[in-house]
Every structure is written in C-alpha cells, then in structure tokens.
Design an enzyme around this catalytic site. Sequence first.
Site, mmCIF file in Angstrom:
data_model
loop_
_atom_site.group_PDB
_atom_site.id
_atom_site.type_symbol
_atom_site.label_atom_id
_atom_site.label_comp_id
_atom_site.label_asym_id
_atom_site.label_seq_id
_atom_site.Cartn_x
_atom_site.Cartn_y
_atom_site.Cartn_z
ATOM 1 N N ASP A 102 59.659 -21.198 62.041
ATOM 2 C CA ASP A 102 60.978 -21.371 61.136
ATOM 3 C C ASP A 102 60.378 -23.149 61.022
ATOM 4 O O ASP A 102 61.071 -23.662 61.357
ATOM 5 C CB ASP A 102 61.678 -20.708 61.339
ATOM 6 C CG ASP A 102 63.121 -21.461 60.910
ATOM 7 O OD1 ASP A 102 62.276 -21.351 59.554
ATOM 8 O OD2 ASP A 102 64.235 -20.424 60.831
ATOM 9 N N HIS A 143 61.259 -18.387 58.755
ATOM 10 C CA HIS A 143 62.140 -18.616 57.502
ATOM 11 C C HIS A 143 61.815 -17.465 57.075
ATOM 12 O O HIS A 143 61.349 -17.555 56.065
ATOM 13 C CB HIS A 143 62.266 -20.323 57.406
ATOM 14 C CG HIS A 143 64.059 -19.588 57.297
ATOM 15 N ND1 HIS A 143 65.133 -20.362 58.179
ATOM 16 C CD2 HIS A 143 65.032 -19.647 55.694
ATOM 17 C CE1 HIS A 143 66.208 -20.192 57.625
ATOM 18 N NE2 HIS A 143 66.195 -19.710 55.963
#
Length: 233
Positions: free
Chosen positions: A171, A202
């Site tokens: 992420d 993400h």
Amino acid sequence: MTNTTKIATLTSDGEFTAYRATPAGTPKAAIVVIQEIFGVNAGIRRKCDTLAEAGYLAIAPDLFWRLEPSIELDPDIKPEFDRALELMGQFDQDKGIADIEASIRAVRSELGDGAKVGVVGYCLGGRLAFMTAARTDVDASVGYYGVGIDGLLGEKHAIAHPVLLHVPEEDHFVDKAAQAAMHAGLDDHPKVTIYDYAGEDHGFATEFGERRSDASAKLADERTAKFFAENLG
C-alpha cells in the site's frame, strides 16, 4: 443517489442522506458501509447491494454532506481523484464518527431490540471503521487498507467488539513502518484480527476500476462475509 434514506444527526444540526439496500426477507442484521474519499459512488452502492443479497440491511451514509452533498468521484479520473484528496483534507473525522454513530442508532432502532449492527469501511472508511470500533457500541467492524491506523493505537484499549483489518503489503499510502506498528500494537489484542495481502496495493478490493485485484478482493470479501456471519448472526 437513488434508494436513499435520511438520518438525523445526533446533535440536531441537520440530516444527511444514506444509500439503502434492503434484503428480500427480514434482515438478519444491519451493516453500515463507510465510503472511501470518493463519496457514495457506484462501487460503494454495489457493496451495499451485495450485503443486501446476503440478507443484511445495508446503508452507506453520505459523510461528505457538510462539504459537498451527494458527490460521487471516480478514482481513475485524475481531476476527480485530486478533488477527493481535497475533500479528505477538509473532512472533520470526529463529525464523521458522529454521523456513523447516528446511522448505527437509526438502523438498530429500525430492526428492534437485540438487533446487531456492523460497519465496514474502505480507505478513509477503513480508518473510520477502526475509530467506530473504539468510540461506539457497534457489534463488529471491518476496515480495508489500514490508512492511518498506526496513529490510532492509543484508542485500542476501548475496542470491546470484534475488528477485522485487511492490509495490502504494498500500500503506497501505508508504508512498511506503519504496517509494522499496526501489527506490534494489535496482534495481541483479543478482539482484533489482521490479514495481510502480499503484493497488493491500496484499493485492491474496490468493486470497479484499475485498482481492483480480483483474487485478493474475493479472498478478503469472503473473510469479511464469514466474520459478519460469526459476529452478527
């Protein structure tokens, strides 16, 4: 948005809309779906619809109603992504939690005594789901992506009901140090479970768009479905 309901704020400073998806039969519980920074868009509405198909009353409150009511943004369109970042910077998270709590109370009241309510959130909503677990009496909470949760660990002592977190290891909004802090602070918590997703970035569990990763999204959503079945059944 269509198929909406209105919810009064706890402080009597107004009311806001929420997208509503209702199951065919009597709801077995309710789930509040907490938006990303892109508003209650098609992806969030689809999340609600899927939960309704599984037998839950699902609502997604418009948490940006004080800033730009009913806004819907597409993360794959750069000007809209940039606008979403602006709204996130302007958003009052404490007021957002109050609106989520009002939503929890509304659906719990509708379903009657003994009804259970869960929350599930994505991106900003994942952070808010963790805050909801610590600050309200919600029965079960799920957060996707873990944005900023490393900065909320001081609230973990207040978590009294089950929490499930889905954390993509790559992420770009949650670096390795933040992920390590989350694990160090929460792995021993009796109410918290964290799943990591190797190679994922993400937004991997979004319903639509370039960020989605089908296999990991399906796995995370299956884990979420099992978690809610166990804790809201």
